[in-house]
Write an enzyme that holds these catalytic residues in place. Structure first.
Site, PDB file in Angstrom:
ATOM      1  N   ARG A 106      -3.192  57.306  75.876  1.00  0.00           N
ATOM      2  CA  ARG A 106      -4.040  56.862  77.005  1.00  0.00           C
ATOM      3  C   ARG A 106      -4.527  58.135  77.678  1.00  0.00           C
ATOM      4  NH1 ARG A 106      -3.056  52.230  81.478  1.00  0.00           N
ATOM      5  NH2 ARG A 106      -3.701  51.062  79.631  1.00  0.00           N
ATOM      6  N   HIS A 133     -11.218  50.288  75.864  1.00  0.00           N
ATOM      7  CA  HIS A 133      -9.819  49.855  75.891  1.00  0.00           C
ATOM      8  C   HIS A 133      -9.620  48.896  74.710  1.00  0.00           C
ATOM      9  CE1 HIS A 133      -5.896  49.184  77.293  1.00  0.00           C
ATOM     10  NE2 HIS A 133      -6.108  48.696  78.504  1.00  0.00           N
ATOM     11  N   GLN A 136      -6.720  46.359  74.485  1.00  0.00           N
ATOM     12  CA  GLN A 136      -6.931  45.250  75.428  1.00  0.00           C
ATOM     13  C   GLN A 136      -7.847  44.199  74.788  1.00  0.00           C
ATOM     14  OE1 GLN A 136      -5.738  45.052  78.868  1.00  0.00           O
ATOM     15  NE2 GLN A 136      -6.379  42.943  78.557  1.00  0.00           N
ATOM     16  N   ASP A 246     -12.312  42.224  86.388  1.00  0.00           N
ATOM     17  CA  ASP A 246     -11.510  43.457  86.432  1.00  0.00           C
ATOM     18  C   ASP A 246     -11.622  43.992  87.859  1.00  0.00           C
ATOM     19  OD1 ASP A 246     -10.133  45.769  85.750  1.00  0.00           O
ATOM     20  OD2 ASP A 246     -11.684  46.573  84.424  1.00  0.00           O
ATOM     21  N   CYS A 288      -7.601  41.592  82.765  1.00  0.00           N
ATOM     22  CA  CYS A 288      -6.781  42.550  82.004  1.00  0.00           C
ATOM     23  C   CYS A 288      -5.512  42.925  82.769  1.00  0.00           C
ATOM     24  CB  CYS A 288      -7.603  43.792  81.689  1.00  0.00           C
ATOM     25  SG  CYS A 288      -8.416  44.512  83.142  1.00  0.00           S
ATOM     26  N   ARG A 317      -0.825  41.368  74.777  1.00  0.00           N
ATOM     27  CA  ARG A 317      -0.999  42.804  74.520  1.00  0.00           C
ATOM     28  C   ARG A 317       0.038  43.246  73.487  1.00  0.00           C
ATOM     29  NH1 ARG A 317      -2.939  46.244  78.007  1.00  0.00           N
ATOM     30  NH2 ARG A 317      -3.184  47.471  76.117  1.00  0.00           N
TER      31      ARG A 317
HETATM   32  N1   CP Z   1      -4.286  46.181  81.161  1.00  0.00           N
HETATM   33  C1   CP Z   1      -3.639  47.349  81.063  1.00  0.00           C
HETATM   34  O1   CP Z   1      -4.021  48.249  80.280  1.00  0.00           O
HETATM   35  O2   CP Z   1      -2.549  47.444  81.857  1.00  0.00           O
HETATM   36  P1   CP Z   1      -1.708  48.768  82.115  1.00  0.00           P
HETATM   37  O3   CP Z   1      -2.623  49.759  82.787  1.00  0.00           O
HETATM   38  O4   CP Z   1      -0.566  48.351  82.982  1.00  0.00           O
HETATM   39  O5   CP Z   1      -1.250  49.308  80.781  1.00  0.00           O
END
Ligand code: CP
Length: 341
Positions: A106, A133, A136, A246, A288, A317
């Protein structure tokens, strides 16, 4: 089915490859949750997890999915490994690729996860960048596949994203257009995929970036038969099967000068039960997460047991990430005698 080495962007995959990974994920979800059977497809393999930002769902999903598959995950938080310091990204990627079997990252900047993938011999999975993402997307698609409206195929469905053109919004445009769904963004001018995605640069640069993004989506639609609609008129969400939102402040570390995000989005773009019912009596809510309750969505919608899918979406997820890990990570030979099926 030969897959790309890395999972950086769902646009690198065909519709058939994406759906095959989803099928694997759903089969493993059932095997583990219903039958208590853990397929140790990655026994003794190591996943390295680089997190330049905080995470709950993504970290927990990768770490526990790797455990389910019989492997091991190691967490590297901000400042704990060399990444972009005096060692080049390529050198770091090469060494990590020799020490690990799979990597995920990430990152603050998309080019870093691309660089890790280019420099490493092992699969690299994008755990979110400022651009997209993709894991996601896979959890969201799994959730929609499990919750199709009666009599509809996934290709018949419409997902309406409400609000700012964040990386999650772009990602949903990518996956919906790839699969052949109808994608709608209901958002204010200046915050639409075509004119304000990710708050990139000057108005001219945003328009240029928007053209590139729309070209990706339109190319996907040509192959899949999907469609894309972007509008600031609420009528565009009428008939949507899935209403998705979001956070509004997500990109406001790169704030649009002179704007207050509440003035831009509230109340027109807040998901309320009236908005859900305007879309349709059976429309489902998705997010998300994390959500800012009673900003982009009201509690009544988020906590509605019939309409809200955001909790199963969070759980999915893990089920979809487990499938991505198994599909990409199970490349180096395993001695079958040592695998516990
Ligand atoms: N939706 C998502 O990526 O959540 P986190 O940031 O908690 O990983």
């Amino acid at each position: 089915m030969a897959l790309p080495k890395d999972f950086l962007d769902t646009n690198d995959f065909t519709k058939e490859q994406i759906l095959a990974i989803e099928d694997l994920g759903l089969a493993m979800k059932k095997a583990i949750k219903v039958d208590g059977f853990y397929p140790h497809l990655l026994r003794n393999k190591s996943l390295g997890m680089i997190f330049q930002q905080v995470s709950t769902r993504t970290r927990l999903s990768f770490e526990t999915a790797m455990c389910d598959l019989g492997g091991h995950a190691q967490f590297y938080g901000p400042g704990t490994i060399q990444l972009g310091g005096h060692e080049s990204l390529g050198d770091t990627a090469r060494v990590m690729g020799d020490l690990l079997d799979i990597m995920m990252a990430r990152v603050d900047r998309h080019k870093d996860v691309v660089g890790l993938a280019a420099g490493s011999a092992v699969p690299v999975i994008n755990g979110m960048s400022e651009f997209n993402h993709p894991t996601q997307e896979m959890g969201d698609l799994m959730t929609m596949l499990e919750n199709l409206p009666e009599g509809k195929k996934i290709e018949d469905c419409t997902l309406a994203f409400i609000g700012d053109a964040t990386q999650v919004c772009l990602s949903l445009m990518f996956i919906c257009s790839k699969i052949g769904m109808n994608f709608v963004q209901f958002g204010p001018k200046g915050h639409q995929i075509c004119d304000g995605a990710l708050h990139v640069g000057t108005p001219e640069e945003r328009a240029e970036f928007g053209k590139k993004l729309m070209a990706i989506g339109e190319e996907n639609c040509k192959v899949s038969g999907g469609s894309i609609v972007i509008s600031d008129e609420i009528d565009c969400i009428k008939g949507a099967d899935f209403i998705y939102t979001d956070v509004w402040y997500g990109l406001y570390d790169e704030e649009v000068e002179g704007e207050n995000y509440m003035d831009v989005f509230y109340p027109k773009y807040q998901v309320t039960m009236d908005m859900m019912n305007f879309a349709g009596p059976n429309s489902k809510f998705m997010h998300c997460l994390p959500a800012t309750r009673n900003e982009e969505v009201v509690d009544e919608v988020m906590d509605d047991p019939e309409r809200s899918l955001c909790w199963v979406e969070a759980e999915n997820r893990k089920h979809s990430i487990r499938a991505i890990l198994a599909a990409l990570g199970n490349r180096t030979p395993i001695n079958d005698e040592n695998v516990e099926y």
